[in-house]
Design an enzyme around this catalytic site. Structure first.
Site, mmCIF file in Angstrom:
data_model
loop_
_atom_site.group_PDB
_atom_site.id
_atom_site.type_symbol
_atom_site.label_atom_id
_atom_site.label_comp_id
_atom_site.label_asym_id
_atom_site.label_seq_id
_atom_site.Cartn_x
_atom_site.Cartn_y
_atom_site.Cartn_z
ATOM 1 N N GLU A 1 0.650 -13.563 12.016
ATOM 2 C CA GLU A 1 1.206 -12.424 12.746
ATOM 3 C C GLU A 1 1.193 -11.236 11.785
ATOM 4 O O GLU A 1 1.376 -11.416 10.576
ATOM 5 C CB GLU A 1 2.652 -12.726 13.167
ATOM 6 C CG GLU A 1 2.795 -13.909 14.099
ATOM 7 C CD GLU A 1 2.151 -13.672 15.462
ATOM 8 O OE1 GLU A 1 2.135 -12.514 15.909
ATOM 9 O OE2 GLU A 1 1.662 -14.647 16.063
ATOM 10 N N GLU B 1 -12.068 -4.749 -5.250
ATOM 11 C CA GLU B 1 -12.580 -3.382 -5.035
ATOM 12 C C GLU B 1 -11.831 -2.348 -5.895
ATOM 13 O O GLU B 1 -12.299 -1.231 -6.086
ATOM 14 C CB GLU B 1 -12.452 -2.985 -3.557
ATOM 15 C CG GLU B 1 -13.431 -3.700 -2.627
ATOM 16 C CD GLU B 1 -13.119 -5.195 -2.422
ATOM 17 O OE1 GLU B 1 -11.927 -5.550 -2.399
ATOM 18 O OE2 GLU B 1 -14.075 -5.993 -2.326
ATOM 19 N N HIS C 1 2.753 3.257 -8.902
ATOM 20 C CA HIS C 1 2.628 1.810 -9.143
ATOM 21 C C HIS C 1 3.884 1.273 -9.840
ATOM 22 O O HIS C 1 4.328 0.163 -9.562
ATOM 23 C CB HIS C 1 1.382 1.515 -9.975
ATOM 24 C CG HIS C 1 0.103 1.877 -9.278
ATOM 25 N ND1 HIS C 1 -0.155 1.517 -7.977
ATOM 26 C CD2 HIS C 1 -0.987 2.591 -9.678
ATOM 27 C CE1 HIS C 1 -1.346 1.971 -7.611
ATOM 28 N NE2 HIS C 1 -1.865 2.643 -8.627
ATOM 29 N N GLY D 1 0.069 5.349 -4.467
ATOM 30 C CA GLY D 1 -0.569 6.613 -4.881
ATOM 31 C C GLY D 1 -0.010 7.790 -4.103
ATOM 32 O O GLY D 1 0.353 8.835 -4.684
ATOM 33 N N TRP E 1 2.844 7.988 -2.569
ATOM 34 C CA TRP E 1 4.251 8.156 -2.930
ATOM 35 C C TRP E 1 4.340 9.067 -4.169
ATOM 36 O O TRP E 1 5.165 9.982 -4.217
ATOM 37 C CB TRP E 1 4.878 6.793 -3.227
ATOM 38 C CG TRP E 1 6.336 6.796 -3.528
ATOM 39 C CD1 TRP E 1 7.357 6.627 -2.647
ATOM 40 C CD2 TRP E 1 6.947 6.955 -4.823
ATOM 41 N NE1 TRP E 1 8.569 6.671 -3.301
ATOM 42 C CE2 TRP E 1 8.343 6.882 -4.639
ATOM 43 C CE3 TRP E 1 6.446 7.157 -6.115
ATOM 44 C CZ2 TRP E 1 9.252 6.995 -5.687
ATOM 45 C CZ3 TRP E 1 7.346 7.285 -7.161
ATOM 46 C CH2 TRP E 1 8.734 7.203 -6.940
ATOM 47 N N ASP F 1 0.833 -1.215 0.000
ATOM 48 C CA ASP F 1 0.000 0.000 0.000
ATOM 49 C C ASP F 1 0.864 1.260 0.000
ATOM 50 O O ASP F 1 1.967 1.270 0.550
ATOM 51 C CB ASP F 1 -0.899 -0.033 1.245
ATOM 52 C CG ASP F 1 -2.078 0.903 1.108
ATOM 53 O OD1 ASP F 1 -2.291 1.468 0.008
ATOM 54 O OD2 ASP F 1 -2.802 1.092 2.106
ATOM 55 N N LEU G 1 10.640 -21.276 -4.577
ATOM 56 C CA LEU G 1 9.722 -20.259 -4.043
ATOM 57 C C LEU G 1 8.443 -20.271 -4.869
ATOM 58 O O LEU G 1 8.493 -20.339 -6.098
ATOM 59 C CB LEU G 1 10.392 -18.875 -4.128
ATOM 60 C CG LEU G 1 9.495 -17.655 -3.916
ATOM 61 C CD1 LEU G 1 9.013 -17.563 -2.472
ATOM 62 C CD2 LEU G 1 10.236 -16.363 -4.276
HETATM 63 C C1 FPP Z 1 -2.017 0.077 -3.305
HETATM 64 O O1 FPP Z 1 -1.515 1.412 -3.291
HETATM 65 C C2 FPP Z 1 -1.435 -0.649 -4.432
HETATM 66 C C3 FPP Z 1 -2.149 -1.200 -5.454
HETATM 67 C C4 FPP Z 1 -3.613 -1.120 -5.549
HETATM 68 C C5 FPP Z 1 -1.482 -1.862 -6.597
HETATM 69 C C6 FPP Z 1 -0.269 -2.661 -6.272
HETATM 70 C C7 FPP Z 1 0.521 -2.853 -7.499
HETATM 71 C C8 FPP Z 1 1.865 -2.808 -7.613
HETATM 72 C C9 FPP Z 1 2.768 -2.692 -6.460
HETATM 73 C C10 FPP Z 1 2.556 -2.850 -8.919
HETATM 74 C C11 FPP Z 1 2.359 -4.043 -9.779
HETATM 75 C C12 FPP Z 1 2.643 -5.329 -9.120
HETATM 76 C C13 FPP Z 1 3.469 -6.271 -9.594
HETATM 77 C C14 FPP Z 1 3.429 -7.617 -9.008
HETATM 78 C C15 FPP Z 1 4.431 -6.034 -10.668
HETATM 79 P P1 FPP Z 1 -2.543 2.606 -3.467
HETATM 80 O O2 FPP Z 1 -2.646 2.931 -4.923
HETATM 81 O O3 FPP Z 1 -3.842 2.261 -2.818
HETATM 82 O O4 FPP Z 1 -1.808 3.755 -2.680
HETATM 83 P P2 FPP Z 1 -2.511 4.942 -1.880
HETATM 84 O O5 FPP Z 1 -3.261 4.328 -0.731
HETATM 85 O O6 FPP Z 1 -1.347 5.762 -1.429
HETATM 86 O O7 FPP Z 1 -3.393 5.677 -2.845
#
Ligand code: FPP
Length: 237
Positions: free
Chosen positions: A204, A70, A40, A26, A28, A23, A134
């Protein structure tokens, strides 16, 4: 597979299975005045780094929450951008994964994903199906409640005389994968967000303020150190 075998790993200072809610991508990007998709993309680079750390530490299973049921509520361009990112991540991944003996697997309602993405997923899954060092599990279009509902539908079709934990577990998306020992969530949010609801019963948890693109070896080691100090009792004393 017996319930005890898959759910419990007592007296072991290293987790066998780590699951991560990645998480903060966005936020970042927003902090840098960049479009969310840049977050992302930076997050995908962190995936690569963490994969190396997981291999180095001889963790047997890594599950990553890449797209939740979601997440469809996000703007179309973000959803499409995430799918494009996943496609480019998967393209040409087979040889590197095979070289490291990593099996790539997926959990979620895969059938509802765009066909092009599914083809990439199927290819890497097939190419790496023999790998054993893995298991890397990407949760895509995944929801814990949806997984439970899908399991109930399978059970109804089986019409069994009795339902117990082990039969229910056999209807989950990846029944052979043991429960996560450690669930990590980045970015300061302290909730499960529909992730591995059944499987996290005795996990955990490790929460960190670090945003996923900034997640480093130091954060990873902190999570492992914290885990090593926990006493897992599974309801006993
Ligand atoms: C949550 O951050 C993240 C996601 C919904 C997407 C996760 C995807 C990746 C890390 C990249 C692709 C993955 C792989 C396996 C290559 P958010 O967008 O909700 O962040 P925020 O809460 O700061 O808005």
């Amino acid at each position: 597979m017996g319930t005890t075998q898959v759910t419990q790993q007592k007296n072991n200072s290293m987790p066998r299975h780590i699951a991560i809610i990645m998480d903060g991508n966005g936020r970042w990007a927003q902090k840098r005045n960049l479009p969310r998709l840049f977050g992302h993309k930076a997050g995908a680079k962190t995936v690569e780094k963490v994969l190396k750390l997981v291999v180095k530490n001889k963790i047997r299973y890594l599950t990553l929450y890449a797209f939740s049921t979601e997440n469809w509520k996000r703007p179309k361009e973000e959803v499409e951008g995430l799918f494009d990112l996943l496609k480019s991540y998967l393209a040409n991944k087979s040889s590197e994964l095979k070289k490291n003996d990593i099996r790539l697997r997926f959990a979620g309602r895969i059938e509802s994903l765009p066909e092009k993405l599914r083809l990439f997923m199927e290819k890497v899954e097939n190419d790496t199906s023999h790998c054993k060092t893995l298991d890397l599990i990407l949760c895509i279009n995944y929801g814990g409640r949806q997984e439970i509902i899908d399991a109930v539908k399978k059970l109804l079709n089986m019409n069994p005389p009795n339902v117990d934990e082990s039969l229910f577990r056999s209807c989950l998306y990846l029944p052979d994968v043991p429960d996560p020992d450690l669930v990590i969530r980045t970015s300061g949010e302290v909730r499960l967000s529909n992730f591995l609801l059944w499987q996290s019963s005795y996990a955990e948890f490790f929460f960190t303020e670090t945003l996923w693109p900034d997640f480093s070896e130091k954060d990873f080691n902190e999570a492992l150190e914290s885990y090593a100090k926990r006493q897992r009792r599974y309801g006993s004393i």
